[in-house]
Design a protein around this motif. Structure first.
Motif, PDB file in Angstrom:
ATOM      1  N   ARG A 109      -7.824   3.612   5.949  1.00  0.00           N
ATOM      2  CA  ARG A 109      -8.127   3.157   4.600  1.00  0.00           C
ATOM      3  C   ARG A 109      -9.014   1.937   4.679  1.00  0.00           C
TER       4      ARG A 109
ATOM      5  N   GLU B 139      -9.397  -2.004  -0.209  1.00  0.00           N
ATOM      6  CA  GLU B 139      -8.414  -1.286  -1.006  1.00  0.00           C
ATOM      7  C   GLU B 139      -7.006  -1.725  -0.635  1.00  0.00           C
ATOM      8  N   ILE B 140      -6.755  -1.874   0.646  1.00  0.00           N
ATOM      9  CA  ILE B 140      -5.439  -2.328   1.092  1.00  0.00           C
ATOM     10  C   ILE B 140      -5.186  -3.759   0.631  1.00  0.00           C
TER      11      ILE B 140
ATOM     12  N   VAL C 187      -0.347   1.834   8.050  1.00  0.00           N
ATOM     13  CA  VAL C 187      -0.300   2.589   6.797  1.00  0.00           C
ATOM     14  C   VAL C 187      -0.422   4.080   7.071  1.00  0.00           C
TER      15      VAL C 187
ATOM     16  N   THR D 153       0.831  -1.203   0.000  1.00  0.00           N
ATOM     17  CA  THR D 153       0.000   0.000   0.000  1.00  0.00           C
ATOM     18  C   THR D 153       0.863   1.250   0.000  1.00  0.00           C
TER      19      THR D 153
ATOM     20  N   ASP E  95      -3.817  -4.038  -2.861  1.00  0.00           N
ATOM     21  CA  ASP E  95      -2.556  -3.376  -3.168  1.00  0.00           C
ATOM     22  C   ASP E  95      -1.443  -4.365  -3.499  1.00  0.00           C
TER      23      ASP E  95
END
Length: 415
Positions: A98, A102-103, A60, A20, A106
């Protein structure tokens, strides 16, 4: 908080965090640096504040803000290159947390980046294994049977190419996917192999890697329902089905022929078999599907003796039509020995041993030692097992080989 909790999160989640950060920062080295800074912050804060509900998002977010500070420290913002200015602005505008999906994606994005057609094919897979999966240069070099120094140079070239060519960190369009498929599948399978049988260390497996490889294959299958993606997922599931039976209560290795097959995971076997059949019906099956078909034959057999070894040899012959591969030839030799007799398998292995690369592969010496043991050539068997033990890097493998040597010596000792 248990003192080992941060270590566990680092082992299992650090490459997810890193992937990420690479996407957010567009810089491999900066991402690596701030990721470790974030884990250092976790070591200080989590024992007092507790582990966050979403540790990956926390790491992150923390690393991202550290990256902003680091960029600012290196040079005053007003004097920064426009690209760096834009990057800082983007980072600051991002939310503090996040979304998990989505993570999760990555790592697949980073795999596709490392497997971009602009990067030398010899570099794509090693680069991905290093940057996405965190395997050491030495581990990767062993997987490719090349010196570590050679592999290090390839990885450096790959990172430089991404930077100079401005390759984006994104999943390609559906029309672009097929051009990167072979390299991506190779990466996922090598990740699985490192998880299923670790190249070094105190334990036989690194389960978080094999779990991650299976997850990535499922995600890839959703993106691109290609027969070879199905074949690879099938292959990994069929191998994974045997995990619990591969070691005893002491963590020692149990060979396939000696495993308690009632401990095999039937769910993985059924799903794997279905995927193999689907892939074969397309008429477009490749190397992963053929290997999965071999694993399916093992899964169907009640015992090692009842395995259809003739069919397995035939499938290995098909695999070799895709290209010469000494590891495939070694596995075929074992199947030939089971079908025709040990002497025939030994002859194949002895021919393979003329190749320099296979001479450095400990499993080749181990297989030769076992063949020699079975035909009573004990002194030579010990020599082969000792050579295998000197090349092996994994503690359970070394322990297994040492036990083999001790057992042969005990029956060879004059009374």
């Amino acid at each position: 908080m248990h003192p080992d909790e941060i270590d566990r999160i680092y082992r299992n989640e650090s490459r997810k965090v890193y992937a990420t950060l690479v996407r957010l920062l567009g810089d491999f080295d900066l991402a690596e640096e701030v990721m470790h800074d974030a884990f250092s912050a976790a070591v200080q804060k989590w024992p007092v504040e507790g582990v966050p509900d979403n540790p990956v998002s926390w790491l992150v977010s923390t690393a991202r803000f550290k990256a902003v500070d680091m960029i600012r420290r290196r040079k005053r913002l007003a004097e920064l290159h426009p690209e760096l200015t834009r990057r800082v602005a983007e980072l600051e505008s991002l939310n503090g947390s996040r979304a998990d999906p989505e993570i999760q994606d990555d790592r697949l994005r980073l795999i596709f980046t490392c497997c971009h057609p602009a990067i030398d094919p010899k570099v794509q897979v090693p680069l991905t294994l290093r940057e996405v999966c965190g395997l050491s240069t030495e581990e990767i070099a062993r997987a490719f049977l090349v010196p570590a120094s050679t592999m290090a140079q390839r990885i450096v070239r790959g990172k430089a190419k991404i930077r100079k060519a401005g390759i984006s960190f994104s999943i390609p369009s559906l029309t672009e996917l097929p051009n990167r498929l072979d390299a991506v599948l190779s990466v996922i399978y090598l990740v699985f192999n490192e998880g299923y049988s670790a190249s070094s260390g105190e334990t036989l497996t690194r389960s978080h890697l094999s779990d991650e490889a299976i997850r990535l294959a499922r995600l890839l299958l959703e993106l691109l329902p290609h027969p070879e993606v199905s074949g690879l997922l099938a292959l990994m599931l069929l191998h994974e089905s045997r995990r619990d039976a591969r070691t005893d209560d002491q963590g020692d290795i149990v060979l396939l022929e000696d495993q308690d097959r009632s401990r095999w995971n039937r769910g993985c076997i059924v799903e794997g078999q279905q995927l193999v059949e689907q892939s074969l019906r397309t008429g477009l099956a490749g190397t992963y599907t053929i290997q999965a078909a071999i694993s399916a034959i093992h899964a169907e057999a009640p015992t090692s003796e009842e395995t259809d070894w003739a069919q397995i040899v035939a499938l290995y012959d098909v695999l070799l039509r895709f290209g010469e591969n000494p590891i495939v030839e070694l596995n075929r030799a074992v199947a030939v020995a089971m079908r025709d007799g040990v002497q025939f398998g030994l002859e194949i292995v002895d021919r393979l041993m003329l190749q320099e690369t296979i001479q450095q592969y400990y499993l080749a010496h181990s297989a030769r030692g076992e063949f020699l043991r079975r035909i009573g050539r004990h002194a030579e068997a010990i020599e082969s097992f000792e050579k295998a033990a000197s090349l092996a890097k994994q503690t359970p493998e070394i322990r297994f080989l040492q036990k083999k040597i001790a057992a042969i010596r005990s029956i060879s000792r004059p009374t």
